[in-house]
Design a protein around this motif. Structure first.
Motif, PDB file in Angstrom:
ATOM      1  N   ILE A  11       9.140  -9.024   3.431  1.00 40.29           N
ATOM      2  CA  ILE A  11       9.619  -8.177   2.353  1.00 40.29           C
ATOM      3  C   ILE A  11      11.145  -8.114   2.361  1.00 40.29           C
ATOM      4  N   LEU A  57      -4.225  -1.532  -6.558  1.00 42.77           N
ATOM      5  CA  LEU A  57      -3.328  -2.659  -6.297  1.00 42.77           C
ATOM      6  C   LEU A  57      -3.665  -3.901  -7.112  1.00 42.77           C
ATOM      7  N   PRO A 266       1.827   0.403  -1.190  1.00 42.82           N
ATOM      8  CA  PRO A 266       3.206   0.233  -0.725  1.00 42.82           C
ATOM      9  C   PRO A 266       4.120   1.348  -1.226  1.00 42.82           C
ATOM     10  N   HIS A 283       3.223  -2.322   3.026  1.00 44.38           N
ATOM     11  CA  HIS A 283       2.415  -3.290   2.286  1.00 44.38           C
ATOM     12  C   HIS A 283       1.117  -3.668   2.994  1.00 44.38           C
ATOM     13  N   HIS A 286      -0.919  -7.044   2.680  1.00 47.03           N
ATOM     14  CA  HIS A 286      -0.630  -7.717   1.413  1.00 47.03           C
ATOM     15  C   HIS A 286       0.849  -8.052   1.235  1.00 47.03           C
ATOM     16  N   GLY A 287       1.611  -8.090   2.319  1.00 49.47           N
ATOM     17  CA  GLY A 287       3.043  -8.329   2.199  1.00 49.47           C
ATOM     18  C   GLY A 287       3.384  -9.653   1.542  1.00 49.47           C
ATOM     19  N   LEU A 290       2.494  -9.600  -2.260  1.00 43.97           N
ATOM     20  CA  LEU A 290       3.260  -8.694  -3.109  1.00 43.97           C
ATOM     21  C   LEU A 290       4.772  -8.881  -3.022  1.00 43.97           C
ATOM     22  N   THR A 294       7.587  -6.975  -5.366  1.00 48.63           N
ATOM     23  CA  THR A 294       8.345  -5.938  -4.661  1.00 48.63           C
ATOM     24  C   THR A 294       9.839  -6.192  -4.782  1.00 48.63           C
TER      25      THR A 294
END
Length: 310
Positions: A11, A57, A266, A283, A286-287, A290, A294
């Motif tokens: 992220i 989500l 998140p 997250h 699911h980092g 997404l 993000t």
């Protein structure tokens, strides 16, 4: 206007890349702590496999998935290296008769996979990265002062992308351990996901990556030590999902701490107590999926915060 991104994982690196691409002056402070989630992440981009349909989500997951092809090309052009983005995930479930001998295969071409370490390296290429842990954040008239192990820093704005360690900054985030196996070879193996039906059958996944054949993954506790039970379960998943490769030597036992929020969603918002600080964390598993969305949302928040401070 200078922006410091605290955290250089999936992220944080995606955010730093996006902010720099928008013309902002960016520095990343990364503590490089053991257990960072991205080091153990699979890199699967599969809303279907993660059973996100009908959840809060789902829409974000589909939107972010649609951003990944262009985002991957931009990362590769910027970083000068492949992020190993590959379209397609094969979902393997039980047949309609409920027998293991009746597998139901469904290919989802719009889903895909990538290699998280390569994404991080490409995104941070050309970005100033300082290896230092941030100890405290304090607002001042010019933005934020950061106390770090490498001395004091100042920035107009800070983005917190501190993953499982976000609780140290007053955020409701806990750590959840995930483990996976990396087997030698089979780097061209297609991404496949086992789908449970009625709580039974396959529920692991496997995919070939440039560093080997990844088999995952568990979600168990928050300890930093490998879990023997988890390793036995992963061995079973290897024999079930990729039986032709299950006897390959184990190249690495991967472990990471996922950042989990109370509602599972998140946190992408201004910090609740610190001015000039934007939060991008929580997250969970699911980092990778997404990350592009993000980063886009953080850029909008950063621009808004900087305008209000001007």
């Amino acid at each position: 206007m200078s922006v410091i991104v605290v955290g250089g994982g999936l992220i944080g690196s995606a955010v730093a890349f996006t902010l720099r691409d928008a013309g902002l002056e960016v520095e990343v402070l990364d503590a490089d702590l053991p257990g960072a989630a991205w080091r153990a992440a699979a890199g699967l981009l599969t809303p279907h496999g993660e059973r996100l349909h009908g959840t809060p989500l789902h829409a974000d997951a589909l939107e972010s998935l649609s951003l990944w092809p262009d985002f991957a090309r931009s990362l590769e052009a910027y970083g000068g290296q492949s992020v190993h983005f590959r379209p397609g995930v094969l979902h393997i479930g039980r047949g309609q008769g409920g027998q293991e001998s009746e597998p139901a295969h469904q290919s989802v071409p719009e889903e895909g996979s990538l290699h998280p370490p390569s994404v991080v390296r490409a995104a941070l290429a050309g970005v100033k990265v300082t290896r230092a842990r941030v100890l405290a954040l304090r607002p001042d008239t010019r933005g934020v002062r950061l106390q770090t192990e490498a001395g004091e820093r100042r920035a107009s704005l800070v983005v917190l992308a501190t993953g499982a360690w976000s609780g140290a900054f007053g955020l409701p985030v806990r750590a959840e351990q995930g483990q996976a196996l990396l087997l030698q070879g089979a780097s061209d193996h297609p991404a496949q996901y086992g789908t449970r039906r009625r709580g039974r059958g396959l529920h692991g996944y496997a995919l070939g990556r440039p560093d080997g054949l990844y088999v995952g993954a568990t979600a168990r506790g928050s300890a930093m030590q490998p879990d023997r039970w988890a390793l036995r379960w992963l061995g079973h998943m290897a024999r079930t999902t990729v039986p032709a490769h299950a006897d390959r030597p184990v190249q690495a036992e991967l472990m990471g701490l996922r950042p989990i929020t109370p509602d599972g969603l998140p946190l992408i918002a201004p910090h609740p107590a610190l001015p000039h600080v934007v939060v991008a964390t929580g997250h969970g598993r699911h980092g990778a999926l997404l990350a592009p969305l993000t980063a886009r949302r953080v850029l909008a928040l950063v621009r808004q915060t900087l305008r209000e401070a001007a």
